[in-house]
Design a protein around this motif. Structure first.
Motif, short mmCIF file in Angstrom:
data_model
loop_
_atom_site.label_atom_id
_atom_site.label_comp_id
_atom_site.label_asym_id
_atom_site.label_seq_id
_atom_site.Cartn_x
_atom_site.Cartn_y
_atom_site.Cartn_z
N ARG A 96 0.84 -1.21 0.00
CA ARG A 96 0.00 0.00 0.00
C ARG A 96 0.87 1.25 0.00
O ARG A 96 0.56 2.25 -0.68
N ALA A 97 1.98 1.22 0.74
CA ALA A 97 2.89 2.37 0.75
C ALA A 97 3.52 2.58 -0.61
O ALA A 97 3.70 3.72 -1.07
N ARG A 98 3.88 1.50 -1.28
CA ARG A 98 4.47 1.64 -2.60
C ARG A 98 3.44 2.15 -3.61
O ARG A 98 3.76 2.95 -4.50
N LEU A 99 2.22 1.66 -3.49
CA LEU A 99 1.18 2.09 -4.42
C LEU A 99 0.89 3.58 -4.28
O LEU A 99 0.51 4.24 -5.26
N ALA A 100 1.12 4.10 -3.10
CA ALA A 100 0.91 5.54 -2.91
C ALA A 100 1.96 6.36 -3.63
O ALA A 100 1.75 7.55 -3.92
N VAL A 101 3.09 5.74 -3.95
CA VAL A 101 4.19 6.45 -4.62
C VAL A 101 4.16 6.22 -6.12
O VAL A 101 4.39 7.13 -6.92
N GLU A 102 3.90 4.96 -6.52
CA GLU A 102 3.91 4.61 -7.94
C GLU A 102 2.73 3.70 -8.26
O GLU A 102 2.24 2.98 -7.38
N SER A 103 2.30 3.74 -9.47
CA SER A 103 1.16 2.92 -9.89
C SER A 103 1.42 2.45 -11.31
O SER A 103 1.69 3.27 -12.21
N PRO A 104 1.32 1.16 -11.57
CA PRO A 104 1.12 0.07 -10.59
C PRO A 104 2.38 -0.14 -9.75
O PRO A 104 3.44 0.39 -10.06
N ALA A 105 2.25 -0.98 -8.70
CA ALA A 105 3.36 -1.23 -7.78
C ALA A 105 3.50 -2.72 -7.53
O ALA A 105 2.55 -3.49 -7.70
N THR A 106 4.74 -3.12 -7.15
CA THR A 106 5.03 -4.52 -6.82
C THR A 106 5.69 -4.57 -5.45
O THR A 106 6.29 -3.61 -4.98
N TRP A 107 5.58 -5.74 -4.82
CA TRP A 107 6.21 -5.94 -3.51
C TRP A 107 6.51 -7.42 -3.34
O TRP A 107 5.66 -8.29 -3.61
N TYR A 108 7.76 -7.68 -2.89
CA TYR A 108 8.19 -9.07 -2.66
C TYR A 108 7.97 -9.40 -1.20
O TYR A 108 8.54 -8.76 -0.31
N ASP A 109 7.16 -10.42 -0.96
CA ASP A 109 6.79 -10.82 0.41
C ASP A 109 7.67 -12.00 0.83
O ASP A 109 7.47 -13.13 0.37
N ASP A 110 8.66 -11.72 1.70
CA ASP A 110 9.54 -12.77 2.22
C ASP A 110 9.43 -12.87 3.73
O ASP A 110 10.39 -13.25 4.41
N LEU A 111 8.27 -12.52 4.26
CA LEU A 111 8.08 -12.54 5.71
C LEU A 111 8.07 -13.96 6.25
O LEU A 111 8.43 -14.19 7.40
N ARG A 112 7.66 -14.92 5.43
CA ARG A 112 7.65 -16.32 5.86
C ARG A 112 8.64 -17.09 5.02
O ARG A 112 8.57 -17.07 3.78
N ALA A 113 9.55 -17.79 5.70
CA ALA A 113 10.61 -18.49 4.97
C ALA A 113 10.08 -19.62 4.12
O ALA A 113 10.66 -19.95 3.08
N GLU A 114 8.94 -20.24 4.57
CA GLU A 114 8.44 -21.40 3.83
C GLU A 114 7.62 -21.02 2.61
O GLU A 114 7.33 -21.87 1.76
N GLN A 115 7.25 -19.76 2.50
CA GLN A 115 6.42 -19.34 1.36
C GLN A 115 6.83 -17.92 0.96
O GLN A 115 6.82 -17.00 1.77
N ARG A 116 7.17 -17.75 -0.31
CA ARG A 116 7.57 -16.45 -0.82
C ARG A 116 6.60 -16.03 -1.93
O ARG A 116 6.22 -16.85 -2.78
N TRP A 117 6.20 -14.74 -1.93
CA TRP A 117 5.23 -14.24 -2.90
C TRP A 117 5.76 -12.95 -3.53
O TRP A 117 6.46 -12.17 -2.91
N MET A 118 5.35 -12.74 -4.79
CA MET A 118 5.56 -11.46 -5.46
C MET A 118 4.18 -10.85 -5.72
O MET A 118 3.37 -11.40 -6.47
N TRP A 119 3.89 -9.73 -5.06
CA TRP A 119 2.61 -9.05 -5.18
C TRP A 119 2.70 -7.96 -6.25
O TRP A 119 3.74 -7.37 -6.49
N ALA A 120 1.51 -7.71 -6.87
CA ALA A 120 1.38 -6.57 -7.79
C ALA A 120 0.06 -5.88 -7.50
O ALA A 120 -0.95 -6.54 -7.19
#
Length: 427
Positions: free
Chosen positions: A83-107
């Motif tokens: 959400r913070a990135r989307l406020a700066v640029e549109s569209p925006a992406t974010w790499y979710d590595d908060l959980r070691a067993e599952q990694r996601w790339m959001w857009a």
């Protein structure tokens, strides 16, 4: 030995290889990671664009895409970083590595009315592939180091072996072997080439040749002077004997005796220089020889013996050594002068200022007496004593006593067991 040049060179080569492997590994890891992230972002943005387009047309998504109804959400439902990135640029992406067993790339792709298309792409397999690549690089680096380390030690040993030979040759030259050379008799280096070690080898050989030439020139000069002086000196001795008795005659005779002694010393030095002197060994009672030498010199000397030690040596040369040591102690030291005789060891000591430091460091030199407090002289006494000791295979050590005075220790070779009876048996 960890401090040797071999280990230092091997460690340097190994560290250089480790640095190269580390830099290459980091570059490969970062390049692969950036490429994976870029591809993940592109996949997520393409999916987000398709979901947004389907949403606008209110058409079902293509087979294989995440149902757009599950990917359409309010902006407030987005993860805070996205959400913070989307406020700066549109569209925006974010790499979710908060959980070691599952990694996601959001857009996040805005579709209007506070809604966004926010699909996420599974990056777990990509990250596992990157981890596998890292492990493979570590294994390859360890394997390379296992090969590089012995190879580097072998390369370092080649240079170290050459340096050891140069050092050994230099030590032989320092010990008096001026025939020692790093190159072979034909003047060829064993290793060839014109590197720095070859330059050092050539310099050592050149130094040895120069020293040998100068020493031989000095020895020839000493021998020539002694032989040239001998004939006129004999005539001078005969002429002095014909002079009438007077105080002046006694003075002239005394100076002639001194001159004759000097010439005889020079002749003896020249004979020792040629290396042709050979010891005639017999069994000798050391205490008796010490007493006779002290008496022949004609100066007061105290002789102390432990038992009746006997050694197999040349009595004439031993007498010459002891006489020179006793005279040196009386001329340059201070009374009392003592001779201590033990098992194959004879020690001559005085109570004077001791030997000068340069004599102890460099050994006796002809025509040099050392410090002024040691008196004057031509410096041949200790030189002859050392040369005769080498002829009989003895070890002559010069030192200063802790409580003052000079000490000369003569260690004779153990050709027979020291006994209290002259019937000692040979070893």
């Amino acid at each position: 030995m960890l401090g040797s040049l071999r280990w230092k060179l091997a460690a340097l080569i190994t560290l250089a290889c480790c640095a190269i492997v580390t830099v290459v590994g980091i570059l490969v890891h970062r390049t692969t990671l950036e490429r994976t992230m870029r591809l993940g972002e592109e996949r997520a943005l393409v999916s987000a664009a398709e979901v947004a387009d389907k949403h606008r047309r209110d058409a079902p998504p293509e087979e294989g895409l995440v149902p757009y109804t599950e990917s359409i959400m309010n902006v407030d439902e987005l993860p805070p970083p996205l959400r913070a990135r989307l406020a700066v640029e549109s569209p925006a992406t974010w790499y979710d590595d908060l959980r070691a067993e599952q990694r996601w790339m959001w857009a996040a792709w805005p579709v209007g009315d506070g809604l966004v298309a926010a699909p996420k792409i599974d990056m777990t397999s990509d990250m596992r592939g990157l981890s596998a690549l890292d492990r493979a690089m570590v294994r390859a680096a360890l394997t390379a180091l296992a090969v590089v380390l012995p190879v580097s030690m072998g390369i370092a040993e080649l240079a170290n072996r050459r340096l050891r030979r140069v050092a050994a040759t230099a030590r032989r030259i320092a010990d008096g072997d001026l025939d020692a050379r790093v190159a072979d008799r034909r003047g060829l280096s064993r290793w060839g080439g014109r590197d720095e070690i070859a330059g050092i080898s050539a310099a050592v050989d050149s130094m040895a040749a120069s020293l040998q030439h100068r020493l031989l020139a000095e020895q020839r000069f000493t021998a020539d002077v002694a032989h040239d002086l001998r004939t006129p000196l004999m005539g001078l001795v005969a002429a002095v004997e014909l002079l009438e008795e007077s105080e002046a005659t006694d003075l002239v005779r005394d100076r002639v005796r001194v001159l004759r002694s000097l010439v005889e010393d020079l002749l003896e030095v020249s004979r020792l220089d040629t290396g042709a002197e050979v010891a005639e060994r017999v069994r000798v009672p050391l205490a008796e020889v010490a007493e006779e030498s002290a008496a022949r010199v004609g100066v007061e000397t105290r002789v102390t013996a432990s038992g009746n030690p006997v050694a197999e040596t040349d009595p004439r040369r031993l007498d010459r050594i002891l006489a020179n040591l006793v005279l040196n102690a009386h001329r340059h030291g201070a009374p009392p002068v003592e001779i201590t005789v033990r098992d194959h060891v004879i020690e001559v000591r005085d109570r004077g200022p001791g030997f000068p430091p340069e004599l102890l460091a460099d050994g006796p030199s002809r025509f040099r007496t050392g410090a002024a407090e040691r008196g004057r002289g031509h410096g041949l006494g200790l030189t002859i004593a050392l040369g005769q000791a080498q002829v009989i295979g003895a070890d002559l050590t010069l030192a200063n006593a802790p409580d003052g005075g000079a000490i000369a220790i003569l260690r004779l070779p153990r050709g027979l067991r020291s006994t209290d009876h002259p019937s000692g048996h040979l070893l």
